[in-house]
Design a protein around this motif. Structure first.
Motif, PDB file in Angstrom:
ATOM      1  N   GLY A 100      22.985  19.156  -6.352  1.00  0.00           N
ATOM      2  CA  GLY A 100      22.017  19.126  -7.443  1.00  0.00           C
ATOM      3  C   GLY A 100      21.144  17.895  -7.499  1.00  0.00           C
ATOM      4  O   GLY A 100      20.451  17.678  -8.492  1.00  0.00           O
ATOM      5  N   GLY A 101      21.150  17.089  -6.455  1.00  0.00           N
ATOM      6  CA  GLY A 101      20.350  15.872  -6.433  1.00  0.00           C
ATOM      7  C   GLY A 101      18.869  16.155  -6.275  1.00  0.00           C
ATOM      8  O   GLY A 101      18.445  17.292  -6.059  1.00  0.00           O
ATOM      9  N   ALA A 102      18.085  15.088  -6.410  1.00  0.00           N
ATOM     10  CA  ALA A 102      16.631  15.188  -6.291  1.00  0.00           C
ATOM     11  C   ALA A 102      16.104  13.953  -5.567  1.00  0.00           C
ATOM     12  O   ALA A 102      16.859  12.998  -5.318  1.00  0.00           O
ATOM     13  CB  ALA A 102      16.007  15.308  -7.671  1.00  0.00           C
ATOM     14  N   PHE A 103      14.820  13.974  -5.271  1.00  0.00           N
ATOM     15  CA  PHE A 103      14.223  12.927  -4.462  1.00  0.00           C
ATOM     16  C   PHE A 103      12.941  12.405  -5.094  1.00  0.00           C
ATOM     17  O   PHE A 103      12.268  13.126  -5.832  1.00  0.00           O
ATOM     18  CB  PHE A 103      13.908  13.472  -3.060  1.00  0.00           C
ATOM     19  CG  PHE A 103      15.141  13.936  -2.345  1.00  0.00           C
ATOM     20  CD1 PHE A 103      15.832  13.083  -1.497  1.00  0.00           C
ATOM     21  CD2 PHE A 103      15.635  15.217  -2.550  1.00  0.00           C
ATOM     22  CE1 PHE A 103      16.979  13.506  -0.859  1.00  0.00           C
ATOM     23  CE2 PHE A 103      16.785  15.651  -1.910  1.00  0.00           C
ATOM     24  CZ  PHE A 103      17.459  14.791  -1.056  1.00  0.00           C
ATOM     25  N   LEU A 104      12.623  11.180  -4.758  1.00  0.00           N
ATOM     26  CA  LEU A 104      11.372  10.566  -5.160  1.00  0.00           C
ATOM     27  C   LEU A 104      10.684  10.055  -3.904  1.00  0.00           C
ATOM     28  O   LEU A 104      11.340   9.434  -3.053  1.00  0.00           O
ATOM     29  CB  LEU A 104      11.636   9.393  -6.109  1.00  0.00           C
ATOM     30  CG  LEU A 104      10.374   8.643  -6.511  1.00  0.00           C
ATOM     31  CD1 LEU A 104       9.809   9.259  -7.783  1.00  0.00           C
ATOM     32  CD2 LEU A 104      10.649   7.185  -6.711  1.00  0.00           C
ATOM     33  N   PHE A 105       9.397  10.326  -3.783  1.00  0.00           N
ATOM     34  CA  PHE A 105       8.593   9.860  -2.645  1.00  0.00           C
ATOM     35  C   PHE A 105       7.521   8.930  -3.187  1.00  0.00           C
ATOM     36  O   PHE A 105       6.824   9.277  -4.146  1.00  0.00           O
ATOM     37  CB  PHE A 105       7.930  11.044  -1.941  1.00  0.00           C
ATOM     38  CG  PHE A 105       8.910  12.025  -1.391  1.00  0.00           C
ATOM     39  CD1 PHE A 105       9.417  11.868  -0.108  1.00  0.00           C
ATOM     40  CD2 PHE A 105       9.343  13.093  -2.151  1.00  0.00           C
ATOM     41  CE1 PHE A 105      10.338  12.763   0.411  1.00  0.00           C
ATOM     42  CE2 PHE A 105      10.267  13.999  -1.645  1.00  0.00           C
ATOM     43  CZ  PHE A 105      10.759  13.828  -0.367  1.00  0.00           C
ATOM     44  N   ALA A 106       7.400   7.756  -2.584  1.00  0.00           N
ATOM     45  CA  ALA A 106       6.380   6.796  -3.011  1.00  0.00           C
ATOM     46  C   ALA A 106       5.690   6.231  -1.777  1.00  0.00           C
ATOM     47  O   ALA A 106       6.356   5.756  -0.848  1.00  0.00           O
ATOM     48  CB  ALA A 106       7.001   5.683  -3.836  1.00  0.00           C
ATOM     49  N   HIS A 107       4.375   6.277  -1.770  1.00  0.00           N
ATOM     50  CA  HIS A 107       3.592   5.773  -0.645  1.00  0.00           C
ATOM     51  C   HIS A 107       3.647   4.247  -0.663  1.00  0.00           C
ATOM     52  O   HIS A 107       3.285   3.614  -1.649  1.00  0.00           O
ATOM     53  CB  HIS A 107       2.155   6.280  -0.756  1.00  0.00           C
ATOM     54  CG  HIS A 107       1.352   6.036   0.456  1.00  0.00           C
ATOM     55  ND1 HIS A 107       0.127   5.425   0.425  1.00  0.00           N
ATOM     56  CD2 HIS A 107       1.593   6.323   1.767  1.00  0.00           C
ATOM     57  CE1 HIS A 107      -0.360   5.346   1.648  1.00  0.00           C
ATOM     58  NE2 HIS A 107       0.512   5.887   2.482  1.00  0.00           N
ATOM     59  N   ALA A 108       4.126   3.672   0.433  1.00  0.00           N
ATOM     60  CA  ALA A 108       4.296   2.217   0.536  1.00  0.00           C
ATOM     61  C   ALA A 108       3.852   1.753   1.922  1.00  0.00           C
ATOM     62  O   ALA A 108       4.673   1.413   2.772  1.00  0.00           O
ATOM     63  CB  ALA A 108       5.750   1.839   0.275  1.00  0.00           C
ATOM     64  N   PRO A 109       2.555   1.722   2.173  1.00  0.00           N
ATOM     65  CA  PRO A 109       2.080   1.365   3.511  1.00  0.00           C
ATOM     66  C   PRO A 109       2.259  -0.104   3.871  1.00  0.00           C
ATOM     67  O   PRO A 109       2.287  -0.447   5.049  1.00  0.00           O
ATOM     68  CB  PRO A 109       0.603   1.759   3.485  1.00  0.00           C
ATOM     69  CG  PRO A 109       0.234   1.771   2.044  1.00  0.00           C
ATOM     70  CD  PRO A 109       1.476   2.143   1.291  1.00  0.00           C
ATOM     71  N   THR A 110       2.392  -0.987   2.879  1.00  0.00           N
ATOM     72  CA  THR A 110       2.549  -2.418   3.175  1.00  0.00           C
ATOM     73  C   THR A 110       3.880  -2.927   2.629  1.00  0.00           C
ATOM     74  O   THR A 110       4.491  -2.300   1.752  1.00  0.00           O
ATOM     75  CB  THR A 110       1.416  -3.252   2.553  1.00  0.00           C
ATOM     76  OG1 THR A 110       1.566  -3.237   1.122  1.00  0.00           O
ATOM     77  CG2 THR A 110       0.042  -2.718   2.948  1.00  0.00           C
ATOM     78  N   ASP A 111       4.297  -4.082   3.116  1.00  0.00           N
ATOM     79  CA  ASP A 111       5.523  -4.701   2.602  1.00  0.00           C
ATOM     80  C   ASP A 111       5.383  -5.042   1.125  1.00  0.00           C
ATOM     81  O   ASP A 111       6.343  -4.903   0.357  1.00  0.00           O
ATOM     82  CB  ASP A 111       5.865  -5.953   3.410  1.00  0.00           C
ATOM     83  CG  ASP A 111       6.326  -5.638   4.824  1.00  0.00           C
ATOM     84  OD1 ASP A 111       6.708  -4.473   5.095  1.00  0.00           O
ATOM     85  OD2 ASP A 111       6.309  -6.555   5.665  1.00  0.00           O
TER      86      ASP A 111
END
Length: 148
Positions: A100-111
């Motif tokens: 039942g888990g879920a995910f988060l996606f975040a754009h992180a092109p730089t440090d």
């Protein structure tokens, strides 16, 4: 390979497997928790089109599915699995999704982007977080396998 998600700004595959380049992927116990983290990131200045929560079933069935992979794609997946790259993470994602888990996606092109995003994500206690770089997957938060 099934059609993937137009949310991703760059390619979301490598060697025929799910690989969202320049994204942080964080796993949470449930979708509410992932969505609350998404809202917190937007409140902290992350653009709404740079972050997205998704259910475990969406990730496993749409993003990581390879039901229609051809022979060459399957060979590349086997190669990736044998050298311990993204295939192991897909197994972890499947375990999380099944409970039942879920995910988060975040754009992180730089440090700097990664540090700013992770400062918020950590406050929401994800199960794990990793960042997909051009040539490696960086473990940002990763528990022992028995915790996943």
């Amino acid at each position: 390979m099934k059609a993937h998600w137009d949310f991703f700004k760059e390619s979301d595959t490598s060697f025929g497997m799910f690989y969202p380049r320049h994204y942080i992927v964080a796993g949470f116990d449930n979708l509410d928790h992932a969505e609350a983290t998404e809202a917190a990131l937007v409140e902290h200045g992350i653009a709404p089109d740079e972050v997205r929560a998704a259910s475990g079933s969406f990730v496993v069935n749409r993003l990581e599915s390879v039901d229609d992979a051809g022979l060459f794609e399957r060979f590349k997946m086997h190669l990736a699995k044998s050298i311990g790259t993204e295939a192991g993470y897909i197994d972890d994602d499947l375990k999380l999704a099944r409970r039942g888990g879920a995910f988060l996606f975040a754009h992180a092109p730089t440090d700097d982007d990664c540090q700013r995003i992770m400062a918020v994500i950590k406050r929401h206690h994800p199960i794990f977080a990793r960042r997909y770089l051009p040539l490696a997957i960086e473990r940002l938060i990763y528990p022992a396998q028995t915790m996943i």
